[in-house]
Design an enzyme around this catalytic site. Structure first.
Site, PDB file in Angstrom:
ATOM      1  N   LEU A  48       5.974  -4.725  -3.727  1.00 62.65           N
ATOM      2  CA  LEU A  48       7.233  -5.063  -3.087  1.00 62.65           C
ATOM      3  C   LEU A  48       7.563  -3.945  -2.102  1.00 62.65           C
ATOM      4  O   LEU A  48       7.255  -2.778  -2.346  1.00 62.65           O
ATOM      5  CB  LEU A  48       8.367  -5.180  -4.116  1.00 62.65           C
ATOM      6  CG  LEU A  48       8.239  -6.276  -5.175  1.00 62.65           C
ATOM      7  CD1 LEU A  48       9.378  -6.154  -6.184  1.00 62.65           C
ATOM      8  CD2 LEU A  48       8.249  -7.660  -4.541  1.00 62.65           C
ATOM      9  N   ASP A  49       8.204  -4.293  -0.974  1.00 62.96           N
ATOM     10  CA  ASP A  49       8.657  -3.260  -0.041  1.00 62.96           C
ATOM     11  C   ASP A  49       9.555  -2.271  -0.779  1.00 62.96           C
ATOM     12  O   ASP A  49      10.247  -2.642  -1.740  1.00 62.96           O
ATOM     13  CB  ASP A  49       9.455  -3.888   1.106  1.00 62.96           C
ATOM     14  CG  ASP A  49       8.604  -4.733   2.019  1.00 62.96           C
ATOM     15  OD1 ASP A  49       7.366  -4.617   1.951  1.00 62.96           O
ATOM     16  OD2 ASP A  49       9.182  -5.520   2.794  1.00 62.96           O
ATOM     17  N   MET A  50       9.583  -1.042  -0.305  1.00 59.44           N
ATOM     18  CA  MET A  50      10.411  -0.033  -0.941  1.00 59.44           C
ATOM     19  C   MET A  50      11.866  -0.489  -1.016  1.00 59.44           C
ATOM     20  O   MET A  50      12.556  -0.257  -2.015  1.00 59.44           O
ATOM     21  CB  MET A  50      10.326   1.287  -0.176  1.00 59.44           C
ATOM     22  CG  MET A  50      11.135   2.414  -0.782  1.00 59.44           C
ATOM     23  SD  MET A  50      10.940   4.011   0.051  1.00 59.44           S
ATOM     24  CE  MET A  50      11.827   3.681   1.566  1.00 59.44           C
ATOM     25  N   ALA A  51      12.346  -1.153   0.033  1.00 63.40           N
ATOM     26  CA  ALA A  51      13.752  -1.565   0.079  1.00 63.40           C
ATOM     27  C   ALA A  51      14.041  -2.792  -0.775  1.00 63.40           C
ATOM     28  O   ALA A  51      15.207  -3.113  -1.019  1.00 63.40           O
ATOM     29  CB  ALA A  51      14.159  -1.840   1.525  1.00 63.40           C
ATOM     30  N   THR A  52      13.007  -3.496  -1.214  1.00 66.92           N
ATOM     31  CA  THR A  52      13.172  -4.715  -1.998  1.00 66.92           C
ATOM     32  C   THR A  52      13.188  -4.386  -3.483  1.00 66.92           C
ATOM     33  O   THR A  52      12.341  -3.636  -3.969  1.00 66.92           O
ATOM     34  CB  THR A  52      12.031  -5.706  -1.700  1.00 66.92           C
ATOM     35  OG1 THR A  52      11.990  -5.969  -0.306  1.00 66.92           O
ATOM     36  CG2 THR A  52      12.236  -7.015  -2.459  1.00 66.92           C
TER      37      THR A  52
END
Length: 570
Positions: free
Chosen positions: A417-421
């Site tokens: 998952l993206d870091m921000a997700t």
């Protein structure tokens, strides 16, 4: 519309007095920036926002030049603009404005700072050197289209084809003759006496030699014929190769000469040109358009005229391009491939905001363990938490799981998952589990559901987005829509609830491309509504409102169907 007549710009139009813009409202209540903007990840300072609004009002009302930004048509294209908050040598606050590249086919326009090097100037070497290179290119194309050359190439191709046919036919005759002679020898052994058989065998051997000689002479004749034709063609191909080499040399020479004209100063007073700045980068050669972005123009002008740079902001004005995500009036970070090396040099000597991407946002945060056994572990990753170690930050969901399970074959990374997700991640602890889970993800047996809050109110209740994606070669980690080279990407969406200015949706990715959901939501041919808090494709907020809520799959060993859900916290 593009102006049919160039705007006349005098040299005086680009003096500091003409480029320095004062604020049209009182600004005494605003505090000054403590440090200069980190241009690759920032929120614009309040004074930069005021300056941007003033510049936007100017763009809406000016009549000095015309350019189709696509705001009222499908033909035009927007541009990136920048404002630089500065303090004059006399201590007055104001700002400079710039645009990236050219506008209205010009790079010198009133109100804006000039380019670092004006290649369009009438006395620039660029025109003559380009003309020389184009002259060589014209000769190359003319020779390529020469009727005698094309006719010779066609004759050579036809003769080669005929030679191959005749030689192949002769080869088949030899095979057939060999087969016939073999049968004759076998019959001779049975029916002839020794002397007669010897005579027959001699005759068959002579026939075999004759066939081989015929094949030899056929090949020799064709080689001579083709050599004559090839020699005639080579006269042209040699000239073409020489012209191609000459064109490449002139192009490289012009490129190096051009890059040497783009000399950038920094706050320490040191000057380096593009050749020097990019010398230590992986590619070593500056990308096309380097030095033409708004940010380098602004800093260069401030340094050369004794103004102190205080803060920077860049925004997009006009219609979005087809591939990239650029929204009208939205702020964007400086580009990676061109501006990182240039601004890295130019900001030396400035006190710059720290790079937030070097900070570990996962510090003090915990992973929630949703399930674990001897084969897998399922966790909830908070927003701002890396899935796997990064270049500068090693703390991640993977390293946390690794610390908790030190006596296993894994852990193995199955998906990310993206870091921000935020959301659910699964790791395999054994090779057997890894193989099974990888297969389920590849064959798309795994069910994934995300929850997102997007900016805007959707009219429809559900739908599909099919936009192929690939990495932006000049501005990683951004992704762009590319129908020519992009990988297929498909997302199903459905509305959960509508609010006054936002919509909460389920997102079901059928593929797992990088930034797929973020681009599909934000792109003009997708939902055209970025996810709330998406600082890369929309607007920054407290966090990216994207959450991997549900994950369902078969247990890699027991084959039991397992469903995991962790509700979103927004």
């Amino acid at each position: 519309m593009h102006s049919s007549k160039p705007t006349h710009v005098s040299e005086n139009s680009h003096t500091p007095e003409h480029c320095f813009t004062r604020f049209q409202q009182p600004i005494e209540s605003y505090s000054l920036p403590e440090r200069f903007t980190f241009p690759f990840y920032y929120e614009p300072h309040a004074l930069c926002e005021i300056a941007s609004h003033q510049l936007q009002q100017y763009l809406e009302t000016q009549t000095d030049w015309q350019h189709d930004f696509g705001l009222d048509s499908d033909a035009g294209r927007g541009k990136m603009f920048g404002v630089l908050l500065v303090k004059s040598p006399e201590g007055e606050l104001g700002y400079f404005s710039a645009f990236s590249g050219k506008i209205a086919d010009q790079n010198l326009l009133p109100h804006f700072v000039p380019p670092v090097f004006d290649m369009l100037s009438s006395d620039s070497f660029f025109h003559q050197d380009t003309a020389d290179m184009m002259a060589v290119n014209a000769k190359f194309k003319a020779l390529q289209a020469n009727a005698d050359y094309l006719e010779l190439c066609e004759q050579l191709a036809q003769q080669k084809a005929q030679a191959e046919q005749e030689i192949e036919a002769q080869r088949l005759l030899i095979i057939e003759g060999r087969k016939t002679r073999k049968e004759q020898r076998e019959q001779g052994k049975e029916n002839l006496d020794e002397q007669a058989f010897e005579q027959l065998n001699n005759e068959l051997n002579k026939a075999s030699v004759a066939d081989k000689n015929q094949q030899k002479y056929l090949k020799l004749n064709w080689e001579q014929t083709l050599q004559v034709l090839q020699a005639k063609v080579d006269v042209f191909t040699t000239q073409l190769a020489e012209l191609k080499e000459q064109r490449a040399h002139l192009s490289h020479q012009l490129q190096h000469k051009l890059f040497s004209q783009y000399a950038f100063q920094n706050a320490e007073g040191n000057v380096e040109d593009l050749n020097q700045i990019f010398e230590n980068t992986p590619n070593k050669i500056p990308p096309a358009g380097s030095g033409e972005c708004a940010a380098p123009k602004l800093l260069q002008y401030a340094y050369l005229n004794g103004y102190t740079p205080l803060a920077l902001a860049e925004f997009w004005w006009g219609r979005s391009p087809k591939s990239e995500i650029r929204k009208h009036k939205k702020y964007y970070a400086s580009c990676q491939s061109k501006c990182v090396p240039i601004l890295g040099h130019m900001m030396k000597g400035l006190e710059v905001d720290p790079n937030p991407l070097l900070e570990n946002p996962a510090e003090g945060k915990d992973l929630d363990i949703l399930f674990q056994d001897d084969h897998i572990v399922v966790v909830h990753k908070p927003a701002g938490f890396l899935s796997v170690p990064g270049k500068t930050i090693k703390d991640s969901a993977y390293t946390r799981v690794q610390e908790m399970h030190q006596d296993v074959e894994g852990p193995f990374v199955i998906h990310r998952l993206d870091m921000a997700t935020s959301g659910i991640l699964i790791f395999a602890l054994t090779r057997r589990a890894n193989k099974s889970l990888q297969k389920q993800f590849i064959t798309r047996e795994v069910e994934k559901r995300y929850v997102a809050m997007i900016e805007g109110v959707l009219d429809q209740d559900e739908g599909y987005i099919r936009l192929p994606l690939r990495g932006d070669l000049y501005d990683r980690p951004r992704q762009i829509v590319c129908f020519e080279h992009g990988k297929p990407a498909e997302t199903k969406w459905e509305v959960i609830e509508r609010n006054e200015q936002t919509t909460k949706v389920y997102l079901h990715p059928k593929t797992g491309r990088t930034h797929q959901l973020r681009v599909h939501c934000s792109h003009q041919e997708g939902l055209n509504m970025p996810i709330v808090g998406d600082g890369l494709y929309g607007n920054k907020a407290d966090r990216l409102h994207l959450h991997a809520e549900r994950l369902a799959l078969h247990h890699p060993v027991t084959k039991e169907w397992m469903e995991f859900q962790f509700d979103a916290e927004f």
